[in-house]
Motif scaffolding. Structure first.
Motif, PDB file in Angstrom:
ATOM      1  N   LEU A   1       0.829  -1.217   0.000  1.00  9.33           N
ATOM      2  CA  LEU A   1       0.000   0.000   0.000  1.00  9.33           C
ATOM      3  C   LEU A   1       0.860   1.262   0.000  1.00  9.33           C
ATOM      4  O   LEU A   1       0.558   2.233  -0.709  1.00  9.33           O
ATOM      5  CB  LEU A   1      -0.936  -0.015   1.204  1.00  9.33           C
ATOM      6  CG  LEU A   1      -2.046  -1.087   1.213  1.00  9.33           C
ATOM      7  CD1 LEU A   1      -2.893  -0.965   2.469  1.00  9.33           C
ATOM      8  CD2 LEU A   1      -2.922  -0.946  -0.030  1.00  9.33           C
ATOM      9  N   ARG A   2       1.923   1.270   0.788  1.00  8.65           N
ATOM     10  CA  ARG A   2       2.752   2.472   0.886  1.00  8.65           C
ATOM     11  C   ARG A   2       3.463   2.753  -0.441  1.00  8.65           C
ATOM     12  O   ARG A   2       3.474   3.887  -0.940  1.00  8.65           O
ATOM     13  CB  ARG A   2       3.767   2.308   2.017  1.00  8.65           C
ATOM     14  CG  ARG A   2       4.556   3.589   2.316  1.00  8.65           C
ATOM     15  CD  ARG A   2       5.408   3.379   3.559  1.00  8.65           C
ATOM     16  NE  ARG A   2       6.221   4.540   3.855  1.00  8.65           N
ATOM     17  CZ  ARG A   2       5.816   5.617   4.517  1.00  8.65           C
ATOM     18  NH1 ARG A   2       4.566   5.688   4.952  1.00  8.65           N
ATOM     19  NH2 ARG A   2       6.635   6.625   4.759  1.00  8.65           N
ATOM     20  N   ALA A   3       4.066   1.718  -1.034  1.00 10.19           N
ATOM     21  CA  ALA A   3       4.753   1.920  -2.315  1.00 10.19           C
ATOM     22  C   ALA A   3       3.756   2.276  -3.413  1.00 10.19           C
ATOM     23  O   ALA A   3       4.038   3.104  -4.291  1.00 10.19           O
ATOM     24  CB  ALA A   3       5.543   0.673  -2.692  1.00 10.19           C
ATOM     25  N   GLY A   4       2.563   1.659  -3.363  1.00 10.22           N
ATOM     26  CA  GLY A   4       1.558   1.967  -4.377  1.00 10.22           C
ATOM     27  C   GLY A   4       1.057   3.394  -4.297  1.00 10.22           C
ATOM     28  O   GLY A   4       0.830   4.056  -5.334  1.00 10.22           O
TER      29      GLY A   4
ATOM     30  N   GLU B   1      -4.144  13.096  -5.419  1.00 13.68           N
ATOM     31  CA  GLU B   1      -3.988  13.284  -3.990  1.00 13.68           C
ATOM     32  C   GLU B   1      -5.014  12.504  -3.162  1.00 13.68           C
ATOM     33  O   GLU B   1      -4.675  11.945  -2.115  1.00 13.68           O
ATOM     34  CB  GLU B   1      -4.070  14.773  -3.653  1.00 13.68           C
ATOM     35  CG  GLU B   1      -3.656  15.111  -2.222  1.00 13.68           C
ATOM     36  CD  GLU B   1      -2.190  14.812  -1.971  1.00 13.68           C
ATOM     37  OE1 GLU B   1      -1.830  14.587  -0.800  1.00 13.68           O
ATOM     38  OE2 GLU B   1      -1.400  14.772  -2.943  1.00 13.68           O
ATOM     39  N   PRO B   2      -6.283  12.421  -3.584  1.00  9.31           N
ATOM     40  CA  PRO B   2      -7.244  11.624  -2.794  1.00  9.31           C
ATOM     41  C   PRO B   2      -6.811  10.156  -2.630  1.00  9.31           C
ATOM     42  O   PRO B   2      -7.059   9.553  -1.586  1.00  9.31           O
ATOM     43  CB  PRO B   2      -8.541  11.748  -3.582  1.00  9.31           C
ATOM     44  CG  PRO B   2      -8.403  13.048  -4.308  1.00  9.31           C
ATOM     45  CD  PRO B   2      -6.966  13.151  -4.683  1.00  9.31           C
ATOM     46  N   MET B   3      -6.204   9.614  -3.692  1.00  9.28           N
ATOM     47  CA  MET B   3      -5.723   8.234  -3.589  1.00  9.28           C
ATOM     48  C   MET B   3      -4.650   8.124  -2.509  1.00  9.28           C
ATOM     49  O   MET B   3      -4.658   7.203  -1.672  1.00  9.28           O
ATOM     50  CB  MET B   3      -5.168   7.768  -4.931  1.00  9.28           C
ATOM     51  CG  MET B   3      -4.418   6.431  -4.869  1.00  9.28           C
ATOM     52  SD  MET B   3      -5.487   5.044  -4.415  1.00  9.28           S
ATOM     53  CE  MET B   3      -6.295   4.775  -5.999  1.00  9.28           C
ATOM     54  N   VAL B   4      -3.712   9.074  -2.495  1.00 11.96           N
ATOM     55  CA  VAL B   4      -2.630   9.044  -1.513  1.00 11.96           C
ATOM     56  C   VAL B   4      -3.198   9.178  -0.099  1.00 11.96           C
ATOM     57  O   VAL B   4      -2.847   8.404   0.811  1.00 11.96           O
ATOM     58  CB  VAL B   4      -1.620  10.167  -1.792  1.00 11.96           C
ATOM     59  CG1 VAL B   4      -0.536  10.180  -0.722  1.00 11.96           C
ATOM     60  CG2 VAL B   4      -1.014   9.985  -3.177  1.00 11.96           C
TER      61      VAL B   4
ATOM     62  N   GLN C   1      -3.208   6.284   2.919  1.00 12.54           N
ATOM     63  CA  GLN C   1      -2.617   6.556   4.229  1.00 12.54           C
ATOM     64  C   GLN C   1      -3.613   6.261   5.355  1.00 12.54           C
ATOM     65  O   GLN C   1      -3.237   5.744   6.403  1.00 12.54           O
ATOM     66  CB  GLN C   1      -2.166   8.011   4.301  1.00 12.54           C
ATOM     67  CG  GLN C   1      -0.887   8.298   3.512  1.00 12.54           C
ATOM     68  CD  GLN C   1      -0.442   9.741   3.677  1.00 12.54           C
ATOM     69  OE1 GLN C   1      -1.251  10.630   3.965  1.00 12.54           O
ATOM     70  NE2 GLN C   1       0.834   9.981   3.469  1.00 12.54           N
ATOM     71  N   LYS C   2      -4.862   6.590   5.153  1.00 16.14           N
ATOM     72  CA  LYS C   2      -5.866   6.320   6.177  1.00 16.14           C
ATOM     73  C   LYS C   2      -6.247   4.834   6.227  1.00 16.14           C
ATOM     74  O   LYS C   2      -6.679   4.335   7.275  1.00 16.14           O
ATOM     75  CB  LYS C   2      -7.104   7.166   5.920  1.00 16.14           C
ATOM     76  CG  LYS C   2      -6.862   8.668   6.115  1.00 16.14           C
ATOM     77  CD  LYS C   2      -8.136   9.465   5.882  1.00 16.14           C
ATOM     78  CE  LYS C   2      -7.890  10.958   6.123  1.00 16.14           C
ATOM     79  NZ  LYS C   2      -9.119  11.775   5.917  1.00 16.14           N
TER      80      LYS C   2
ATOM     81  N   LEU D   1       0.952   4.913  12.584  1.00 10.19           N
ATOM     82  CA  LEU D   1       0.297   5.090  11.289  1.00 10.19           C
ATOM     83  C   LEU D   1      -1.044   5.806  11.453  1.00 10.19           C
ATOM     84  O   LEU D   1      -1.441   6.605  10.586  1.00 10.19           O
ATOM     85  CB  LEU D   1       0.090   3.724  10.619  1.00 10.19           C
ATOM     86  CG  LEU D   1       1.363   2.995  10.161  1.00 10.19           C
ATOM     87  CD1 LEU D   1       1.019   1.634   9.590  1.00 10.19           C
ATOM     88  CD2 LEU D   1       2.093   3.825   9.111  1.00 10.19           C
ATOM     89  N   THR D   2      -1.737   5.533  12.538  1.00 15.56           N
ATOM     90  CA  THR D   2      -3.007   6.217  12.791  1.00 15.56           C
ATOM     91  C   THR D   2      -2.782   7.708  13.000  1.00 15.56           C
ATOM     92  O   THR D   2      -3.532   8.545  12.476  1.00 15.56           O
ATOM     93  CB  THR D   2      -3.692   5.603  14.019  1.00 15.56           C
ATOM     94  OG1 THR D   2      -3.894   4.200  13.792  1.00 15.56           O
ATOM     95  CG2 THR D   2      -5.038   6.262  14.277  1.00 15.56           C
ATOM     96  N   MET D   3      -1.765   8.058  13.758  1.00 17.40           N
ATOM     97  CA  MET D   3      -1.483   9.476  13.993  1.00 17.40           C
ATOM     98  C   MET D   3      -1.041  10.166  12.711  1.00 17.40           C
ATOM     99  O   MET D   3      -1.405  11.319  12.455  1.00 17.40           O
ATOM    100  CB  MET D   3      -0.400   9.604  15.070  1.00 17.40           C
ATOM    101  CG  MET D   3      -0.880   9.231  16.474  1.00 17.40           C
ATOM    102  SD  MET D   3       0.334   9.622  17.758  1.00 17.40           S
ATOM    103  CE  MET D   3       1.697   8.593  17.239  1.00 17.40           C
ATOM    104  N   ASP D   4      -0.259   9.492  11.870  1.00 16.83           N
ATOM    105  CA  ASP D   4       0.152  10.094  10.603  1.00 16.83           C
ATOM    106  C   ASP D   4      -1.044  10.340   9.686  1.00 16.83           C
ATOM    107  O   ASP D   4      -1.088  11.323   8.938  1.00 16.83           O
ATOM    108  CB  ASP D   4       1.160   9.186   9.894  1.00 16.83           C
ATOM    109  CG  ASP D   4       2.517   9.192  10.591  1.00 16.83           C
ATOM    110  OD1 ASP D   4       2.757  10.119  11.395  1.00 16.83           O
ATOM    111  OD2 ASP D   4       3.316   8.270  10.345  1.00 16.83           O
ATOM    112  N   ALA D   5      -2.023   9.421   9.724  1.00 16.45           N
ATOM    113  CA  ALA D   5      -3.156   9.515   8.804  1.00 16.45           C
ATOM    114  C   ALA D   5      -4.235  10.466   9.305  1.00 16.45           C
ATOM    115  O   ALA D   5      -4.834  11.205   8.520  1.00 16.45           O
ATOM    116  CB  ALA D   5      -3.747   8.127   8.557  1.00 16.45           C
ATOM    117  N   PHE D   6      -4.511  10.422  10.594  1.00 18.30           N
ATOM    118  CA  PHE D   6      -5.639  11.185  11.120  1.00 18.30           C
ATOM    119  C   PHE D   6      -5.221  12.335  12.029  1.00 18.30           C
ATOM    120  O   PHE D   6      -6.054  13.123  12.453  1.00 18.30           O
ATOM    121  CB  PHE D   6      -6.575  10.249  11.911  1.00 18.30           C
ATOM    122  CG  PHE D   6      -7.137   9.136  11.073  1.00 18.30           C
ATOM    123  CD1 PHE D   6      -8.229   9.355  10.251  1.00 18.30           C
ATOM    124  CD2 PHE D   6      -6.574   7.877  11.106  1.00 18.30           C
ATOM    125  CE1 PHE D   6      -8.750   8.325   9.489  1.00 18.30           C
ATOM    126  CE2 PHE D   6      -7.084   6.847  10.336  1.00 18.30           C
ATOM    127  CZ  PHE D   6      -8.184   7.072   9.521  1.00 18.30           C
TER     128      PHE D   6
END
Length: 579
Positions: A131-134, A160-163, A167-168, A218-223
């Protein structure tokens, strides 16, 4: 195939060594990179140590992969400029987790099921790498100016919405994988036993917080999250991850020391079976471990004493160590709670097999010595019983006849009617004749004169006088041939006793054969009902002791309804050796 594996192994080791170069270069500009470089070093040292232990070698290769991934992580540092190198490092930022989770689930013992390990590793690869590389393929170059710089990332088109969506989705997708990982590790924690119980539980305590810490990051980075929470979770994640790697390193060190100590102890034990048994009991962590050896006399313990048939008792389990074409030759008797096929116990038992194969010879000799002492005692006891029986036979038979003859002659000496005197003398003569017959019979059972005068072939031929159901077949090469007295006496005694026993227990015919085959071989064959055996203390067991004392063997083939064959083999030592 082995050659290609060696080439691949050499390539992986070279790449792992070269993977330290990016970290060294990054540490020159960013001193805090030294911490990540130290973690990479711990991973590499643990990998090398695990590669030295055959049963843990597969885990060592996983750690080699972890070392390479750690090296790729440094490519996102400013030292390497911007553009493609940053994209590689950014994409592989969390790739060490799915690589390191495999040995964490397997070390040091009681590993998780291989299928479960594969599923968890694949799940982590998909979430943390795929997911991250994609998502990197859809980043906007303008937004990513800080990463792309003068170079560019490999992008398909900006979206950008895909990225943001990926992440979320990452922490959401990682949560069930972390939950499955936690369940597996808790089961290992509860099942942990044996010498590695503490190590298993330590890895469980450290690895579970590490993975859930990654979910939190990862949760903190996304949200987004309050800065104070990030200040707590980040150090906890880093500390638990570093501690888990240190625990793996300690497990690798302990495995090497344990294996080296075990091999040294085996070499020190030499061919001493009781000493090898003590070494195995200590390193398998089962004080009740006992070794069983299959010898010619049957199953024995390490001291050579006969034991029951090799079948485990309640709460015990047998694990073959030395296996020959005709079945197990050495088995270990362990507590049923010991996982005999685990990655650490099984290889220890297999490694001891080489030494135990040689130790089996000493056990065989010890068993022979024990059996020799026991047979000597039984022979002495049998001799005492035979003398007592002879005394009874003389007292109840010949002595009574002689007393009767003496009394009759005394009456004749008193005079009287000539007819009465003649009858007394005739009675005395009949008693003396009966006495002579009984004495000859007793002498025949002990050592007949025919055996001393004419040899074994003639003495065996006289057995036909016992019954018309007895047949004797002596090979021509035995006629006139003499053997040392102990061989002839033993052969005669066992043959005559075997014939008498057969006549007593069956109404069928009895055949005696004698020839030269691997020594002097005498067989007593009857067509009776069979079912005979060497009952301890029985007549056949006494015959076997007597043959064994003369350096021979006595075997029995007696199946129910199929007759009985008693085969005696003695050294064919010529009579000249006696001189």
């Amino acid at each position: 195939m082995k050659r290609w594996r060696r080439v691949l192994a050499a390539v992986l080791l070279f790449v792992a060594a070269a993977s330290f170069v990016p970290g060294v270069l990054a540490a020159r500009d960013q001193p805090w990179a030294l911490a990540a470089l130290a973690v990479q070093g711990v991973t590499a040292v643990a990998a090398v140590l695990l590669l030295r232990v055959p049963e843990l070698r597969s885990d060592g290769w996983w750690l080699v992969g972890g070392t390479i991934v750690f090296g790729a992580f440094f490519f996102q540092f400013p030292t390497f400029g911007a553009g493609y190198w940053n994209q590689v490092g950014w994409s592989l930022q969390y790739a060490s987790a799915p690589v390191l989770v495999v040995p964490v689930l397997r070390l040091p013992d009681q590993p998780a099921a291989p299928r479960t390990v594969r599923r968890l590793a694949v799940g982590l690869l998909i979430v943390l790498v795929g997911l991250r590389a994609g998502s990197g393929l859809f980043w906007d170059p303008v937004t990513m100016a800080a990463y792309s710089g003068p170079g560019r990332w490999v992008t398909l088109f900006p979206w950008e919405p895909m990225v943001t969506g990926v992440q979320k989705a990452m922490p959401v997708a990682l949560a069930p994988v972390a939950a499955g990982f936690t369940v597996v590790q808790v089961r290992r924690y509860r099942r942990a036993a044996g010498p590695n119980r503490r190590a298993v539980r330590l890895l469980v305590w450290l690895s579970v917080p590490m993975l859930w810490g990654m979910v939190a990051l990862l949760t903190m980075d996304a949200f987004g999250a309050p800065g104070m929470l990030g200040d707590v979770i980040g150090p906890v994640y880093n500390a638990s991850g570093a501690a888990a790697l240190l625990a793996v390193l300690l497990v690798a060190i302990a495995a090497n020391l344990r294996r080296a100590g075990f091999l040294d102890a085996l070499l020190a034990a030499g061919g001493d079976a009781p000493a090898i048994e003590t070494v195995l009991a200590r390193y398998v962590a089962d004080p009740t471990l006992r070794l069983r050896f299959r010898t010619e006399a049957g199953w024995t313990d390490a001291a050579g004493t006969l034991v029951a048939e090799a079948s485990p008792a309640a709460g015990r389990v047998f694990r073959p160590i030395v296996v020959e074409p005709d079945g197990p030759a050495v088995v270990a008797d362990l507590d049923a709670a010991v996982e005999v096929e685990s990655r650490l116990v099984g290889p220890l038992l297999d490694a001891a097999g080489v030494v135990l194969a040689r130790a089996r010879l000493s056990v065989q000799q010890a068993a022979q010595a024990v059996e020799l002492r026991a047979s000597r005692a039984r022979i002495v006891q049998a001799g005492v019983q035979q003398r007592r029986q002879l005394e009874r036979d003389l007292h109840d038979g010949a002595q009574q006849h002689l007393l009767a003859a003496q009394a009759a002659l005394a009456r004749a000496g008193l005079g009287g009617e000539p007819q009465a005197v003649s009858e007394a003398i005739a009675f005395a003569q009949s008693r003396l004749t009966t006495t002579m017959a009984e004495l000859r019979g007793l002498a025949r059972g002990q050592h007949p004169a025919l055996l001393s005068q004419a040899g074994l072939a003639s003495a065996l031929g006289s057995l036909v006088q016992l019954s018309d159901r007895v047949q004797v077949h002596v090979a021509p090469e035995l006629v006139g041939r003499r053997f040392v007295p102990v061989v002839e006496a033993t052969a005669w005694f066992v043959a005559s006793e075997g014939v008498v026993n057969a006549l007593k227990h069956t109404d069928a015919s009895v055949t005696v054969t004698a020839d030269l085959a691997d020594g002097l071989r005498v067989r007593i064959i009857d067509a009776g009902d069979g079912g005979a055996d060497f009952t301890p203390g029985g007549g056949l067991a006494g015959l076997r002791d007597r043959v064994g004392g003369a350096g021979g063997t006595l075997t029995l083939d007696s199946h129910a309804g199929d007759g009985t064959t008693l085969t005696m083999t003695l050294p064919a030592r010529p009579a000249e050796e006696e001189t």
